[in-house]
Scaffold this motif. Structure first.
Motif, PDB file in Angstrom:
ATOM      1  N   ASP C  51       0.865  -1.168   0.000  1.00  0.00           N
ATOM      2  CA  ASP C  51       0.000   0.000   0.000  1.00  0.00           C
ATOM      3  C   ASP C  51       0.914   1.233   0.000  1.00  0.00           C
ATOM      4  OD1 ASP C  51      -1.613   2.258   0.979  1.00  0.00           O
ATOM      5  OD2 ASP C  51      -3.137   0.732   1.340  1.00  0.00           O
ATOM      6  N   VAL C  52       0.594   2.187  -0.852  1.00  0.00           N
ATOM      7  CA  VAL C  52       1.447   3.374  -0.993  1.00  0.00           C
ATOM      8  C   VAL C  52       1.587   4.122   0.328  1.00  0.00           C
ATOM      9  CG1 VAL C  52       1.624   5.620  -2.119  1.00  0.00           C
ATOM     10  CG2 VAL C  52       0.869   3.647  -3.418  1.00  0.00           C
ATOM     11  N   LEU C  64      -9.312  -8.307  -1.274  1.00  0.00           N
ATOM     12  CA  LEU C  64     -10.436  -7.818  -2.065  1.00  0.00           C
ATOM     13  C   LEU C  64     -11.656  -8.729  -1.944  1.00  0.00           C
ATOM     14  CD1 LEU C  64      -8.388  -5.881  -3.464  1.00  0.00           C
ATOM     15  CD2 LEU C  64      -9.576  -6.359  -5.571  1.00  0.00           C
ATOM     16  N   GLN C  65     -11.436  -9.941  -1.434  1.00  0.00           N
ATOM     17  CA  GLN C  65     -12.549 -10.882  -1.367  1.00  0.00           C
ATOM     18  C   GLN C  65     -13.528 -10.470  -0.299  1.00  0.00           C
ATOM     19  OE1 GLN C  65     -12.574 -13.525  -3.393  1.00  0.00           O
ATOM     20  NE2 GLN C  65     -10.508 -14.354  -3.661  1.00  0.00           N
ATOM     21  N   GLY C  66     -14.772 -10.824  -0.514  1.00  0.00           N
ATOM     22  CA  GLY C  66     -15.764 -10.624   0.561  1.00  0.00           C
ATOM     23  C   GLY C  66     -16.620  -9.399   0.368  1.00  0.00           C
ATOM     24  N   GLN C  67     -16.201  -8.458  -0.481  1.00  0.00           N
ATOM     25  CA  GLN C  67     -17.082  -7.314  -0.740  1.00  0.00           C
ATOM     26  C   GLN C  67     -16.893  -6.866  -2.188  1.00  0.00           C
ATOM     27  OE1 GLN C  67     -14.425  -6.477   1.667  1.00  0.00           O
ATOM     28  NE2 GLN C  67     -13.188  -5.867  -0.075  1.00  0.00           N
ATOM     29  N   VAL C  68     -17.909  -6.164  -2.667  1.00  0.00           N
ATOM     30  CA  VAL C  68     -17.822  -5.608  -4.020  1.00  0.00           C
ATOM     31  C   VAL C  68     -16.952  -4.356  -3.964  1.00  0.00           C
ATOM     32  CG1 VAL C  68     -19.133  -4.604  -5.916  1.00  0.00           C
ATOM     33  CG2 VAL C  68     -20.124  -6.458  -4.553  1.00  0.00           C
ATOM     34  N   SER C  69     -15.913  -4.295  -4.775  1.00  0.00           N
ATOM     35  CA  SER C  69     -15.070  -3.089  -4.756  1.00  0.00           C
ATOM     36  C   SER C  69     -14.902  -2.502  -6.134  1.00  0.00           C
ATOM     37  CB  SER C  69     -13.685  -3.368  -4.164  1.00  0.00           C
ATOM     38  OG  SER C  69     -13.436  -4.725  -4.042  1.00  0.00           O
ATOM     39  N   ILE C  70     -14.552  -1.215  -6.107  1.00  0.00           N
ATOM     40  CA  ILE C  70     -14.182  -0.516  -7.344  1.00  0.00           C
ATOM     41  C   ILE C  70     -12.661  -0.436  -7.358  1.00  0.00           C
ATOM     42  CG2 ILE C  70     -14.479   1.575  -8.700  1.00  0.00           C
ATOM     43  CD1 ILE C  70     -16.823   2.280  -6.845  1.00  0.00           C
ATOM     44  N   VAL C  71     -12.049  -0.881  -8.456  1.00  0.00           N
ATOM     45  CA  VAL C  71     -10.596  -0.756  -8.578  1.00  0.00           C
ATOM     46  C   VAL C  71     -10.321   0.339  -9.603  1.00  0.00           C
ATOM     47  CG1 VAL C  71      -8.462  -1.902  -9.218  1.00  0.00           C
ATOM     48  CG2 VAL C  71     -10.236  -3.179  -8.002  1.00  0.00           C
ATOM     49  N   HIS C  72      -9.598   1.350  -9.177  1.00  0.00           N
ATOM     50  CA  HIS C  72      -9.354   2.498 -10.052  1.00  0.00           C
ATOM     51  C   HIS C  72      -7.863   2.654 -10.296  1.00  0.00           C
ATOM     52  CE1 HIS C  72      -9.748   6.350 -11.923  1.00  0.00           C
ATOM     53  NE2 HIS C  72      -9.022   6.939 -11.000  1.00  0.00           N
ATOM     54  N   VAL C  73      -7.458   2.574 -11.581  1.00  0.00           N
ATOM     55  CA  VAL C  73      -6.045   2.689 -11.949  1.00  0.00           C
ATOM     56  C   VAL C  73      -5.756   4.122 -12.373  1.00  0.00           C
ATOM     57  CG1 VAL C  73      -4.245   1.817 -13.449  1.00  0.00           C
ATOM     58  CG2 VAL C  73      -6.126   0.319 -12.781  1.00  0.00           C
ATOM     59  N   TRP C  74      -4.757   4.717 -11.755  1.00  0.00           N
ATOM     60  CA  TRP C  74      -4.432   6.107 -12.109  1.00  0.00           C
ATOM     61  C   TRP C  74      -2.955   6.360 -11.858  1.00  0.00           C
ATOM     62  CZ3 TRP C  74      -3.277   9.934  -8.207  1.00  0.00           C
ATOM     63  CH2 TRP C  74      -3.310   9.429  -6.900  1.00  0.00           C
ATOM     64  N   ALA C  75      -2.506   7.589 -12.107  1.00  0.00           N
ATOM     65  CA  ALA C  75      -1.104   7.937 -11.846  1.00  0.00           C
ATOM     66  C   ALA C  75      -0.981   9.435 -11.657  1.00  0.00           C
ATOM     67  CB  ALA C  75      -0.226   7.491 -13.007  1.00  0.00           C
ATOM     68  N   SER C  76       0.015   9.837 -10.894  1.00  0.00           N
ATOM     69  CA  SER C  76       0.178  11.263 -10.627  1.00  0.00           C
ATOM     70  C   SER C  76       0.703  11.995 -11.856  1.00  0.00           C
ATOM     71  CB  SER C  76       1.144  11.485  -9.462  1.00  0.00           C
ATOM     72  OG  SER C  76       2.438  11.028  -9.818  1.00  0.00           O
ATOM     73  N   ASP C 107       5.555   7.382  -8.652  1.00  0.00           N
ATOM     74  CA  ASP C 107       6.453   7.661  -7.544  1.00  0.00           C
ATOM     75  C   ASP C 107       5.633   7.840  -6.277  1.00  0.00           C
ATOM     76  OD1 ASP C 107       7.964  10.523  -6.281  1.00  0.00           O
ATOM     77  OD2 ASP C 107       8.872   8.536  -6.185  1.00  0.00           O
ATOM     78  N   ALA C 108       5.940   7.052  -5.248  1.00  0.00           N
ATOM     79  CA  ALA C 108       5.102   7.025  -4.040  1.00  0.00           C
ATOM     80  C   ALA C 108       5.000   8.392  -3.380  1.00  0.00           C
ATOM     81  CB  ALA C 108       5.654   6.000  -3.053  1.00  0.00           C
ATOM     82  N   ASN C 109       6.098   9.117  -3.340  1.00  0.00           N
ATOM     83  CA  ASN C 109       6.065  10.409  -2.650  1.00  0.00           C
ATOM     84  C   ASN C 109       5.147  11.403  -3.343  1.00  0.00           C
ATOM     85  OD1 ASN C 109       7.864   9.626  -0.651  1.00  0.00           O
ATOM     86  ND2 ASN C 109       9.612  10.016  -1.993  1.00  0.00           N
ATOM     87  N   THR C 110       5.217  11.436  -4.693  1.00  0.00           N
ATOM     88  CA  THR C 110       4.337  12.353  -5.425  1.00  0.00           C
ATOM     89  C   THR C 110       2.886  12.023  -5.136  1.00  0.00           C
ATOM     90  OG1 THR C 110       5.978  12.011  -7.162  1.00  0.00           O
ATOM     91  CG2 THR C 110       4.163  13.504  -7.650  1.00  0.00           C
TER      92      THR C 110
END
Lengths: 628, 134, 184
Positions: C51-52, C64-76, C107-110
């Motif tokens: 985790d960032v 992620l199992q056990g609930q419905v989730s939204i997975v959102h891919v993005w970048a700074s 980059d995690a810091n950004t």
């Protein structure tokens, strides 16, 4: 005011083209109106005047950076250097179509000027066909791709010319390419006119031949320039990508090669008439199809122009009309041979065999280029056809062609047999011993490379050793062109086999040794140009006693903010050293691509020789025509 | 038209990334053959967001991510065939520059040579017939 | 007679061929290139990423199992994504579904700076530094959004940015339907 003048010129040109297309043919068909035939040459000249004028006003707008015109606002910038403002004219779709039309009108003018020895009927018909093509293009421009449209509010500044195009290569590559593409309209017109006008049914190929050679010479140069430009501009050392747009220019070139050889036979021996006509039609149709592919958005390519389905529909409709018209004439007035085909083993039959191979090669490239489209339309599946396919198919097809090129010049024109041929070939074949030291040097290479290099060198040697009774210009043309192909083949085989590509991380001060060349990264400094800022690296390359300084750059263009790589190349006849900067990896070190490419220049030298040869043959063919 | 702009925009964003973050990894292998294999695979795979570039030449993040994945798998000892079929399972046949040979594409590979054979036959027929006549 | 007919037929061949090509090109003009939302049932690939925000914490598919989730891919580094961030803050505010973010070759810091400045709607935020999970997912660019059901199966995939209106008309029904078996 000036853009409107350009627009008005185009409209006048369209009217004149319509006149040229309609009235002189009327004069040919109805003897009552025979005087209309006199309109042909003056209209052709006037069309050229107005289209060229329109083109010049476009350039004038660029030079003045008139940002009230939408096309200028999209392709220029206040900081764009003057040289590139000239060629920004053909930097995008509208302007490049105007360049097409301009060059078409210039070819039309040339035909008008050099057609005095033709009968009025032939003059009128040929020029009328060219006029019809002019009409099509001018309509296309005025309806869908008007470069003179004004913005409701003038832009404060332009969007700048794509930095990839801000380069000397862009000044020359498109004009030469278009001269070639468009030039094939002339043999097309002569072929159709020849089928329509009674007296010229067997002599049109003689008339068409010089024009085909000239257009082919230009196209050869255009493609060679494009390859060379891609090599130094794109930063990856590649010189041919089988990109759909490249294929779109290569296919007319292949058919054009077949055409100039077929016309030679038709003109001298009066058979093969229908094949020559078919080739003349297909070459130009492929040029038009290439124009469509590049601008319609159906193909994804790095060269693509911004597309609009409406433009695609228009060009396709135009292409359909040309097809229907041309094939209508071809089928109705099918050319009949006045002579029988030559003997099975003769120079003529072997040239036709070569024609066949060129035709199949063109079809194969067309197949590969269009197959993804076909799959998507029929099966709704997306697939890609790229260099692996084209290389796997093109190379085996070209192999027999190269072999033919070695043998055919030694074969008699009319009838020959193997024994007599052997007598002629014995001595030159013995000279192949010259290649032995080369084979010894190449023994570490793959048999594939050795085979192709040998083939190329045999072609060169065989052509040089051809003993001609008279050293005439046409023979010189063939010699240059075939040697050019041989050189290019050797260049391709050797550079692919021997090249060294290294992508490394180098820090300032570091030295790297590749293939007994020593590369030292001296320093990195900031640089500035009129519309860019950048970083310039300084490398020293040492080999044995010699050393050379190289300065690759990374430019950041201010208007569009795209980083551009300027490669540093130390060009040599035997090898190129090629350095391109990748990205800064922080703390003074950079990702650097270093390539050593032996014999890569031979590819383009070969291309230039081919064009030179074609020009020699074209000049002598023009001279012959005038004598008639 | 919009889609083209969108795709070009993604590519452009890919280019932009280089200004902000330097994520260029070097893919170095111990063995020469593996290095060659890597280079050859990269040349045969298409960057899925670019107009027409292979993943080695493209700057797009997808291309670099694919290269990273291939690098890892080659190091682990996966075969070239396995690596390609993995990428095809994720991106479809579109990602391969060398079309697969299946019932849809056999024509693509076979036609050039079939046409060559037909052409050779026609050439021979035309000239041989003429020779027989005269 | 037969011979002449066959001879004549040959001449028509090029014309027919070219007509075929024209038809193909015409149809090609109308190929839709807009990526449509895909309703699929591919399992979400297994992964193990940090985790960032809490780098010691490893997140796997089990989380992620056990609930419905939204997975959102993005970048700074992706301007569109950074602008879209505000939309996601609004969306999650109103519809608090679990939002699993995934930063792509970033980059995690950004990323942490952006979250500190703008807000953090993410339940989990995966750091796909090399982009390999992205390749596994078939990511073509950023931003992209997935809906994953309680069993870890991808049920919806959208390419491109989303605003609240689009979310409510397209994604919300899917989420509600998947959650329909449990408490809504």
């Amino acid at each position: 005011m000036i853009p409107e003048f350009g627009l008005f010129s185009l409209i006048l040109a369209l009217l004149l083209s319509s006149v040229l297309m309609l009235l002189p043919p009327l004069g040919v068909v109805y003897s009552r109106f025979a005087y209309l035939q006199n309109l042909a040459r003056p209209s052709a000249m006037a069309i050229c005047l107005f289209v060229v004028l329109s083109f010049c006003t476009g350039i004038a707008c660029f030079v003045q950076n008139d940002f009230s015109v939408e096309y200028i606002a999209q392709n220029s910038h206040s900081t764009l250097p003057l040289v590139y403002r000239f060629c920004a004219m053909w930097g995008a779709h509208e302007g490049s179509l105007l360049l097409w039309a301009c060059i078409l009108s210039l070819w039309t003018l040339a035909v008008a000027l050099f057609s005095r020895q033709l009968s009025p009927a032939m003059q009128s018909t040929t020029l009328a066909i060219l006029g019809a093509i002019n009409v099509g293009f001018l309509l296309l421009i005025l309806q869908t791709s008007n470069p003179f449209l004004r913005l409701p509010v003038p832009a404060a500044d332009g969007a700048d010319l794509n930095p990839l195009l801000q380069d000397p290569g862009f000044v020359i590559h498109p004009p030469f390419l278009y001269m070639g593409y468009v030039g094939f309209a002339v043999p097309f017109a002569f072929a159709l006119a020849g089928m329509l006008v009674k007296d010229y049914q067997s002599t049109w190929s003689q008339l068409a031949r010089p024009w085909a050679l000239l257009a082919w010479a230009f196209l050869t140069l255009g493609i060679t320039l494009g390859s060379w430009w891609a090599y130094y501009e794109l930063g990856w050392g590649g010189w041919w990508f089988w990109d759909p747009v490249e294929n779109a220019s290569f296919m007319p070139w292949l058919l054009g090669t077949a055409l100039v050889h077929a016309l030679n036979i038709s003109a001298r021996s009066r058979f093969l008439m229908s094949w020559s006509a078919l080739l003349a039609i297909c070459t130009f149709v492929l040029s038009l199809m290439g124009t469509f592919l590049v601008r319609s958005g159906v193909i994804s390519s790095v060269h693509m122009f911004a597309s609009d389905p409406l433009r695609g529909v228009f060009i396709l409709a135009f292409l359909a009309i040309v097809l229907v018209g041309a094939f209508g004439i071809y089928l109705k007035r099918f050319p009949k041979n006045t002579n029988n085909p030559s003997h099975l083993f003769s120079k003529q039959s072997l040239i036709v065999l070569g024609n066949m191979i060129l035709f199949v090669t063109t079809l194969s490239i067309l197949l590969g280029t269009l197959f993804p489209l076909f799959m998507e339309v029929i099966n709704d599946k997306k697939m890609s056809v790229g260099p692996p396919f084209f290389n796997s198919v093109f190379l085996p097809l070209v192999l027999p062609l190269l072999l033919l090129m070695v043998i055919t010049p030694y074969v008699h024109w009319d009838e020959d047999n193997l024994k007599a041929l052997w007598q002629r070939i014995k001595k030159p074949a013995a000279m192949l011993i010259l290649l032995l030291p080369a084979w010894f040097l190449m023994k570490t290479l793959s048999w594939f490379t050795i085979a192709w290099t040998t083939l190329g060198s045999v072609l060169v040697l065989a052509t040089i050793m051809l003993r001609n009774s008279k050293r005439t210009l046409p023979k010189l043309g063939m010699t240059f062109a075939h040697i050019g192909i041989g050189l290019a083949t050797m260049g391709v085989a050797l550079t692919t086999a021997l090249q060294t590509e290294k992508e490394l991380k180098m820090a300032v001060g570091e030295t790297v040794v590749i293939q007994d060349h020593q590369f030292t990264f001296i320093e990195m400094k900031n640089i500035e140009g009129s519309n860019y800022q950048g970083r310039q690296g300084h490398f020293i390359v040492k080999q044995n006693q010699s050393q050379v300084h190289m300065y690759p750059e990374k430019r950041y263009f201010i208007p569009r903010e795209i980083p551009m790589t300027e490669t540093a190349i130390d060009a040599g006849l035997l090898r190129d050293i090629y350095i391109a900067l990748g990205e800064s990896l922080g703390e003074g070190s950079w990702s650097v691509r270093i390539y050593i490419k032996p014999f890569v220049r031979w590819i383009w030298l070969g291309g230039i020789l081919i064009a030179l040869g074609a020009s020699c043959s074209a000049i002598s063919a023009f001279r012959e025509g005038v004598k008639k | 038209m919009r889609v083209m702009v969108w795709i070009l925009g993604l590519c452009f964003l890919g280019l932009m990334s280089q200004k902000l973050i330097a994520l260029e990894e070097q893919f170095a292998f111990a063995s020469q053959t593996q290095q060659k294999d890597f280079e050859n695979i990269c040349k045969e795979l298409r960057c899925v967001t670019c107009p027409n570039q292979n993943i080695a030449e493209s700057h797009a993040p997808v291309a670099k991510a694919m290269q990273a994945e291939i690098y890892q798998r080659l190091k682990q000892g996966d075969s070239i065939v396995d690596i390609k079929s993995y990428l095809v399972s994720r991106y479809g046949d579109y990602v391969l520059y060398r079309p697969v040979m299946n019932q849809h594409t056999w024509a693509l590979w076979a036609l050039p040579f079939i046409l060559l054979a037909i052409g050779a036959y026609l050439w021979f027929a035309k000239f041989y017939v003429a020779a027989r006549k005269s | 007679m037969m011979l002449t007919i066959r001879a004549h037929l040959w001449r028509f061949l090029p014309a027919f061929f070219l007509i075929g090509i024209m038809w193909l090109l015409w149809k090609a003009l109308y190929i839709k290139n807009i990526p449509e939302d895909q309703i699929s049932s591919k399992p979400f690939p297994s992964f193990s990423l940090n985790d960032v925000r809490h780098e010691e914490k490893a997140v796997t598919l089990a989380d992620l199992q056990g609930q419905v989730s939204i997975v959102h891919v993005w970048a700074s580094w992706c301007d569109v994504c950074v602008r879209e961030h505000q939309e996601w803050l609004n969306i999650i505010n109103q519809w608090p579904y679990p939002l699993v973010g995934m930063v792509y070759r970033d980059d995690a810091n950004t990323v942490k700076t952006i979250l500190a400045e703008k807000g953090d709607p993410f339940t989990l935020l995966l750091n796909d530094r090399t982009g390999q999970l992205g390749v596994d997912l078939g990511i073509v660019g950023t931003p992209e959004t997935f809906i994953v059901d309680a069993n870890g199966v991808i049920r919806y995939h959208h390419l491109g940015a989303i605003d609240q209106a689009y979310f409510e008309s397209e994604l919300l029904p899917v989420l509600k339907q998947l959650n329909g078996n449990d408490v809504g």
